[in-house]
Design a protein around this motif. Structure first.
Motif, PDB file in Angstrom:
ATOM      1  N   ASP A   1       4.664  46.495 -34.953  1.00  0.00           N
ATOM      2  CA  ASP A   1       3.728  45.462 -35.383  1.00  0.00           C
ATOM      3  C   ASP A   1       4.437  44.341 -36.105  1.00  0.00           C
ATOM      4  O   ASP A   1       4.010  43.190 -36.049  1.00  0.00           O
ATOM      5  N   ASP A   2       5.526  44.692 -36.839  1.00  0.00           N
ATOM      6  CA  ASP A   2       6.261  43.662 -37.550  1.00  0.00           C
ATOM      7  C   ASP A   2       7.036  42.757 -36.613  1.00  0.00           C
ATOM      8  O   ASP A   2       7.365  41.631 -36.953  1.00  0.00           O
TER       9      ASP A   2
ATOM     10  N   PRO B   1       7.767  40.192 -33.592  1.00  0.00           N
ATOM     11  CA  PRO B   1       6.947  39.152 -32.970  1.00  0.00           C
ATOM     12  C   PRO B   1       6.533  39.560 -31.568  1.00  0.00           C
ATOM     13  O   PRO B   1       7.262  40.260 -30.862  1.00  0.00           O
TER      14      PRO B   1
ATOM     15  N   ILE C   1      -1.500  34.260 -43.181  1.00  0.00           N
ATOM     16  CA  ILE C   1      -1.663  34.615 -41.767  1.00  0.00           C
ATOM     17  C   ILE C   1      -3.043  35.221 -41.515  1.00  0.00           C
ATOM     18  O   ILE C   1      -3.715  34.882 -40.545  1.00  0.00           O
TER      19      ILE C   1
ATOM     20  N   ASP D   1      -2.736  35.932 -48.405  1.00  0.00           N
ATOM     21  CA  ASP D   1      -2.111  36.202 -47.107  1.00  0.00           C
ATOM     22  C   ASP D   1      -2.487  35.062 -46.159  1.00  0.00           C
ATOM     23  O   ASP D   1      -3.579  35.059 -45.577  1.00  0.00           O
TER      24      ASP D   1
ATOM     25  N   ASP E   1       6.116  34.526 -36.621  1.00  0.00           N
ATOM     26  CA  ASP E   1       6.610  35.547 -37.537  1.00  0.00           C
ATOM     27  C   ASP E   1       5.436  36.125 -38.319  1.00  0.00           C
ATOM     28  O   ASP E   1       4.365  35.524 -38.426  1.00  0.00           O
ATOM     29  N   LYS E   2       5.692  37.311 -38.895  1.00  0.00           N
ATOM     30  CA  LYS E   2       4.695  37.927 -39.750  1.00  0.00           C
ATOM     31  C   LYS E   2       4.679  37.326 -41.148  1.00  0.00           C
ATOM     32  O   LYS E   2       3.812  37.641 -41.947  1.00  0.00           O
ATOM     33  N   LYS E   3       5.636  36.466 -41.445  1.00  0.00           N
ATOM     34  CA  LYS E   3       5.681  35.794 -42.736  1.00  0.00           C
ATOM     35  C   LYS E   3       5.537  34.295 -42.512  1.00  0.00           C
ATOM     36  O   LYS E   3       6.174  33.734 -41.615  1.00  0.00           O
TER      37      LYS E   3
END
Length: 284
Positions: free
Chosen positions: A21-22, A24, A130, A128, A73-75
């Motif tokens: 999941d982390d 991409p 995202i 958060d 990205d997750k960030k």
């Protein structure tokens, strides 16, 4: 041993899922081809495209980048400078500062069937970026609507006395309910306050009359208790004076001294009742 191995297998599978999941998401062959062409065009027109590639976000902002419709990205990016591809990348800025909004006055029935109008204020922020972009279309507007319904639901279970006396508890319950519901949206509700409680005019007059009657009854009770204590003290004083006749004479002189100190020209001499009874008995 088998149970331990199964638990370990589950933990490894869950960790693999988290790692996946982390990462991409895959863009596919066609997606990478489009990105490759965009990179070639950007390099070919470098003096012009350099201004289109460089983006800046402020200290209190973050940027969520979408590449071909997917989150890169997750960030989130920022603060400062970051780069995007002009043809394939889009980004959306998210403000991380605390935002406040007023809850419009909501009319509802309390637990004891009293119509009340209540308004409030909510403080929230995005923790958060995202989730606030991907999970809800407009996080601020959704939080406002949810705050209105939560206010009605929470206050509908309270009586009028609880509403007027326990505002801190009601605010904490609202904050907890809003925080649990908006955590999926990346929203952190920091504080909820009840601003004003508006009662109907007739109810205000009835409550004022009730409070006035309560105060009058309490004042009468206090006055009656004072008279009772004073009568007991006078009774004890009369018993002490009856034991020594000279005490009555001293009390008389003290009263005369008090009257003279007030600069009065009138002096009252008390006449004993025994003398009057003596003359009346002679006439008979």
């Amino acid at each position: 041993m088998t149970t331990v191995i199964r638990v370990q297998d589950r933990e490894t599978e869950s960790s693999r899922n988290i790692i996946q999941d982390d990462k991409p998401p895959s863009l596919g062959c066609f997606g990478w081809f489009i990105i490759f062409i965009a990179i070639i065009i950007t390099i070919g027109l470098l003096p012009v495209t350099i201004f289109m590639c460089i983006k800046i976000v402020k200290e209190y902002e973050r940027a969520v980048i979408f590449r071909l419709g997917r989150i890169v990205d997750k960030k989130p990016k920022g603060p400062g400078i970051f780069f995007v591809l002009p043809c394939t990348d889009t980004f959306r800025k998210v403000d991380l500062r605390t935002v406040t909004f007023d809850i419009p006055a909501q009319e509802f029935l309390t637990k004891d069937s009293v119509t009340v109008s209540v308004d409030g204020v909510v403080y929230f922020r995005v923790f958060d970026p995202i989730c606030s972009v991907a999970n809800v279309s407009n996080a601020g507007h959704a939080t406002q609507l949810l705050a209105q319904t939560t206010l009605r639901n929470v206050l509908g279970t309270k009586s009028l006395s609880e509403l007027l006396s326990d505002r801190e508890g009601i605010s904490y319950n609202m904050q907890t309910a809003l925080d649990e519901a908006t955590s999926v949206w990346g929203i952190k509700v920091e504080r909820v306050e009840i601003k004003d409680v508006k009662l109907p005019l007739q109810l205000q007059r009835a409550m004022a009359a009730e409070a006035e009657a309560t105060r009058e009854a309490r004042a009468k009770v206090i006055a009656a208790e004072g008279e009772m204590n004073a009568s007991r003290a006078l009774k004890e004083a009369s018993l002490v004076i009856a034991e020594s006749p000279s005490a009555l004479q001293l009390r008389y002189l003290q009263t005369l001294n008090t009257i003279a100190a007030e600069k009065n020209s009138t002096i009252i001499f008390p006449l004993p009742i025994d003398i009057i009874q003596h003359f009346t008995s002679k006439k008979e």
